[in-house]
Enzyme design. Structure first.
Site, PDB file in Angstrom:
ATOM      1  N   SER A 104       0.853  -1.188   0.000  1.00 31.73           N
ATOM      2  CA  SER A 104       0.000   0.000   0.000  1.00 31.73           C
ATOM      3  C   SER A 104       0.890   1.240   0.000  1.00 31.73           C
ATOM      4  O   SER A 104       2.110   1.139   0.060  1.00 31.73           O
ATOM      5  CB  SER A 104      -0.895   0.002   1.236  1.00 31.73           C
ATOM      6  OG  SER A 104      -0.100   0.294   2.371  1.00 31.73           O
ATOM      7  N   LYS A 105       0.241   2.385  -0.021  1.00 31.14           N
ATOM      8  CA  LYS A 105       0.986   3.639  -0.021  1.00 31.14           C
ATOM      9  C   LYS A 105       1.906   3.721   1.199  1.00 31.14           C
ATOM     10  O   LYS A 105       2.949   4.338   1.157  1.00 31.14           O
ATOM     11  CB  LYS A 105       0.011   4.817  -0.001  1.00 31.14           C
ATOM     12  CG  LYS A 105      -0.873   4.854  -1.230  1.00 31.14           C
ATOM     13  CD  LYS A 105      -0.926   6.266  -1.832  1.00 31.14           C
ATOM     14  CE  LYS A 105      -1.724   6.254  -3.123  1.00 31.14           C
ATOM     15  NZ  LYS A 105      -3.175   6.171  -2.877  1.00 31.14           N
TER      16      LYS A 105
END
Ligand code: GLU
Length: 502
Positions: free
Chosen positions: A244-245
């Site tokens: 994910s980010k």
């Protein structure tokens, strides 16, 4: 084979989407099939045209060309509605008049009595209504959603990655296919669109696994043969959690900005969940097309390793032909100038002497510089940074390099540098002659070659690390090299004069 990549334009193209696109593309190109794009823009609140543009430009950058015009899901809403009504008419779906208030009340009752699964409530509320009452209320204008009536039994398919996969239908709730406002839900729209686009193979992330039985049931209810399905393993961060980010998972545009080459990115993405089985890691695009097969797609998640991407990019840089490399570096430098110019207007104006110095590096010197920096750079950004001392004047000397290479004995260093300048001035400007001149100078002064090269390196580049010293001399050329050595000598003498006397 007709495959598609179906991004939702709610953000840029990230690693996961890029990998899904690539695997579909590889399969299509290998089979001589078609690779289509569908922009799933039915989430009106989160979809943005600029995201569509970012996704398309990310795909273009990667070189994943698509066949036919991209399809926009929003353009198919009438068909989605028709399909929902068809299911309603055939009894495979039913109207659900449950309002939020009804649902909340039933839920409260269920919780209080401790009976029944809350998840099934809506379905049960709706399913209890007899068909004629359903029709009557609809005709009276009462708003309703349409729910698919999930049949009993099991849904089984031969997943292209996981093999035989089965879901018990009683684990699947009667799901909404058309909302009260007439908008289709994801599962209906995807089935309707994939059928309309005559998609034969759906290859997407494991996060869609639980949608697949619903979609297969919809196909069957609509009397359409479902496509083949394959689910790609998730991409994980170094901590084993879904990427994910948080892990610094960047958009494709950011890889580009970092100086990653599309070819390296493609190679890297291909190995996220697939391997050729030979242990080979560096595979050009056409080799990937030749070797790719779903049989070798891994079933478990694969870890996104940034270090490996950089390593791989370095390998691609090192293998580029000099001309190609020089072209890529020039483009990179131009881009950086534009970007700086855009951010700090006016700051980009190079002083006149710098501009002329830059110009005199010439085609040959520039190419030589790019080739010399290649083995030392993992990205084009790193390369551009290292190119700075060759493209403009040495603006400052790295203090640590100065201390180590010059200031231990400033007077002796200055004298050695002056002698070096003299020897260089008399030498022919060609690698072998330069080397001979410097080595015999070192021998004559009774010092090791390193004692000569390191102060010279700092004088020429301002830093302690650079390509081989003869490369540096050849890149800079005679006049600039000699000028830099003399300037360094002045600098050392001034600095020594400022030192407190011992
Ligand atoms: N639009 C969906 C997504 O971005 C993909 C749907 C599909 O591939 O079936 O996750």
């Amino acid at each position: 084979m007709r495959l598609r990549f179906a991004p939702s334009p709610t953000g840029s193209l990230h690693v996961g989407g890029a990998r899904t696109a690539l695997f579909n593309w590889l399969l299509a190109r290998r089979a001589g099939g078609s690779f289509l794009l569908r922009i799933e823009d039915t989430d009106r609140d989160r979809s943005r045209p600029e995201h569509t543009e970012a996704i398309l430009s990310g795909l273009r950058w990667l070189g994943l060309d698509w066949d036919e015009e991209p399809v926009f899901q929003g353009g198919g809403i009438e068909r989605h509605r028709r399909d929902a009504l068809r299911l309603l008419e055939s009894g495979r779906a039913y109207r659900d008049f449950t309002t939020q208030a009804d649902f909340a009340r039933a839920r409260k009752a269920a919780v209080e009595s401790g009976t029944g699964s809350v998840a099934r409530l809506a379905r049960n509320l709706a399913a209890r209504i007899p068909a004629d009452e359903e029709r009557r209320r609809a005709e009276a204008g009462e708003p309703f959603a349409i729910r698919f009536r999930v049949p009993g039994g099991e849904t089984v398919w031969d997943d292209l990655v996981h093999g035989s996969t089965r879901f018990a239908n009683d684990q699947i709730d009667d799901f909404v296919i058309l909302r009260g406002d007439g908008s289709p839900t994801y599962n209906l729209a995807v089935v309707s669109d994939d059928a309309a686009m005559a998609i034969t193979h759906v290859l997407r992330g494991d996060d869609h696994l639980s949608n697949t039985p619903k979609q297969i049931l919809l196909y069957r209810a609509l009397g359409i043969d479902p496509p083949a399905f394959g689910h790609l393993p998730m991409i994980l961060g170094p901590d084993g959690k879904r990427l994910s980010k948080r892990h610094g998972a960047q958009a494709v545009g950011e890889w580009a900005a970092e100086g990653i080459l599309p070819a390296a990115m493609i190679n890297f993405l291909a190995l996220l969940g697939w391997s050729p089985g030979t242990g080979e890691e560096l595979l050009a695009r056409d080799e990937l097309i030749r070797l790719f097969s779903l049989k070798r797609v891994l079933r478990k998640g694969s870890v996104f390793d940034r270090e490996k991407l950089h390593w791989m990019n370095g390998q691609y840089i090192a293998r580029m032909a000099d001309d190609e490399l020089a072209g890529a570096l020039r483009a990179r430098l131009r881009e950086e100038r534009t970007r700086r110019g855009a951010v700090e207007p006016g700051d980009d104006e190079a002083p006149a002497h710098e501009a002329s110095e830059d110009a005199t590096l010439g085609e040959e010197g520039f190419r030589r510089m790019a080739a010399a920096l290649a083995p030392r750079s993992r990205t084009l950004a790193e390369m551009a940074r290292q190119a700075r001392p060759y493209l403009g004047p040495v603006r400052s000397y790295d203090p640590k390099a100065v201390r180590k290479a010059w200031m231990r004995d400033p007077e002796a260093t200055a004298a050695t540098l002056l002698a070096t300048a003299e020897a260089l001035a008399e030498s022919e400007w060609e690698a072998e002659a330069l080397e001979k001149a410097l080595r015999s100078l070192a021998a004559g002064r009774g010092i090791g070659a390193g004692k000569l090269f390191q102060p010279l390196r700092v004088a020429l580049t301002g830093v302690a690390a650079s390509p081989g010293i003869f490369d540096v001399l050849l890149i800079l050329g005679r006049n600039r090299s000699l000028g830099r050595v003399r300037r360094a000598v002045r600098h050392i003498r001034r600095a020594a004069a400022d030192l407190p006397s011992r």
